[in-house]
Design a protein around this motif. Structure first.
Motif, short mmCIF file in Angstrom:
data_model
loop_
_atom_site.label_atom_id
_atom_site.label_comp_id
_atom_site.label_asym_id
_atom_site.label_seq_id
_atom_site.Cartn_x
_atom_site.Cartn_y
_atom_site.Cartn_z
N UNK A 167 43.18 41.27 47.30
CA UNK A 167 42.62 39.92 47.45
C UNK A 167 41.13 40.05 47.74
N UNK A 168 40.36 39.23 47.06
CA UNK A 168 38.95 39.12 47.38
C UNK A 168 38.62 37.64 47.52
N UNK A 169 37.44 37.35 48.03
CA UNK A 169 37.05 35.94 48.18
C UNK A 169 35.56 35.79 47.94
N UNK A 229 35.84 41.98 49.23
CA UNK A 229 37.24 42.32 49.34
C UNK A 229 37.79 41.87 50.68
N UNK A 230 39.03 41.43 50.68
CA UNK A 230 39.68 40.93 51.90
C UNK A 230 40.82 41.85 52.33
N UNK A 266 36.40 29.96 54.60
CA UNK A 266 36.31 29.07 53.45
C UNK A 266 35.74 29.80 52.24
N UNK A 267 36.49 29.79 51.14
CA UNK A 267 36.10 30.53 49.93
C UNK A 267 37.13 30.28 48.85
N UNK A 268 36.79 30.74 47.66
CA UNK A 268 37.79 30.86 46.61
C UNK A 268 38.39 32.25 46.72
N UNK A 269 39.70 32.32 46.77
CA UNK A 269 40.41 33.58 46.93
C UNK A 269 41.02 34.00 45.59
N UNK A 270 40.79 35.26 45.25
CA UNK A 270 41.26 35.81 43.99
C UNK A 270 42.18 37.00 44.25
N UNK A 329 42.18 43.61 36.33
CA UNK A 329 42.54 42.22 36.09
C UNK A 329 42.30 41.37 37.33
N UNK A 330 41.93 40.12 37.10
CA UNK A 330 41.76 39.15 38.17
C UNK A 330 42.35 37.82 37.75
N UNK A 331 42.85 37.08 38.76
CA UNK A 331 43.32 35.74 38.51
C UNK A 331 42.19 34.74 38.53
N UNK A 332 42.53 33.46 38.43
CA UNK A 332 41.53 32.40 38.36
C UNK A 332 41.09 31.92 39.73
N UNK A 333 41.84 32.26 40.75
CA UNK A 333 41.43 31.91 42.11
C UNK A 333 42.09 30.65 42.64
N UNK A 334 42.13 30.57 43.97
CA UNK A 334 42.64 29.38 44.65
C UNK A 334 41.70 29.06 45.80
#
Length: 130
Positions: free
Chosen positions: A36-38, A47-48, A90-94, A119-124
């Motif tokens: 997970x990154x943000x 990176x988280x 607060x951030x977009x998490x991927x 690969x990465x997702x679109x984020x939440x």
């Protein structure tokens, strides 16, 4: 086709909790580190947390003791339980997937370098109000 789909983001007050989910559709899922990154507005992506195929985990210092990463091997889902949330979270998490040629050598991989992931997702979006 490889696909990573994040869910579970939202708006929460400081001190609250959220649980993010990453559904991973990747071949040989068991050979991937899931991380997970943000990215917060105006800041670089960081990176988280990450989890290896054998359950090895890492956390950035800012979230240690508050976030927990887990992996459901049967469902190809990685969860990020986030407690005691702060406005700074607060951030977009991927979520991302990093292929391991040998799942026994998790420590050989730089899980903090987002460029390491194939690969990465679109984020939440996660928003924490004070």
């Amino acid at each position: 086709q490889v696909q990573l789909v994040e869910s579970g983001g939202g708006l929460v007050r400081a001190g609250g909790s959220l649980r993010l989910s990453c559904a991973a559709s990747v071949p040989q899922y068991r050979l991937y580190i899931i991380g997970w990154s943000r990215q917060a507005p105006g800041k670089e992506r960081e990176g988280v947390s990450s989890i290896g195929p054998n359950g090895q985990t890492d956390y950035v210092d800012a979230v240690k003791g508050r976030f927990t990463i887990s992996r459901d091997k049967a469902q190809n889902v990685v969860l990020l339980q986030m407690n005691s949330l702060e406005p700074e979270d607060t951030a977009v998490y991927y979520c991302g997937a990093l292929y391991m040629h040998n799942p026994n050598y998790y420590s050989n991989y730089n899980v903090w370098n987002t460029a390491s992931y194939e690969y990465w997702g679109q984020g939440t979006q996660v928003a924490v109000s004070s």
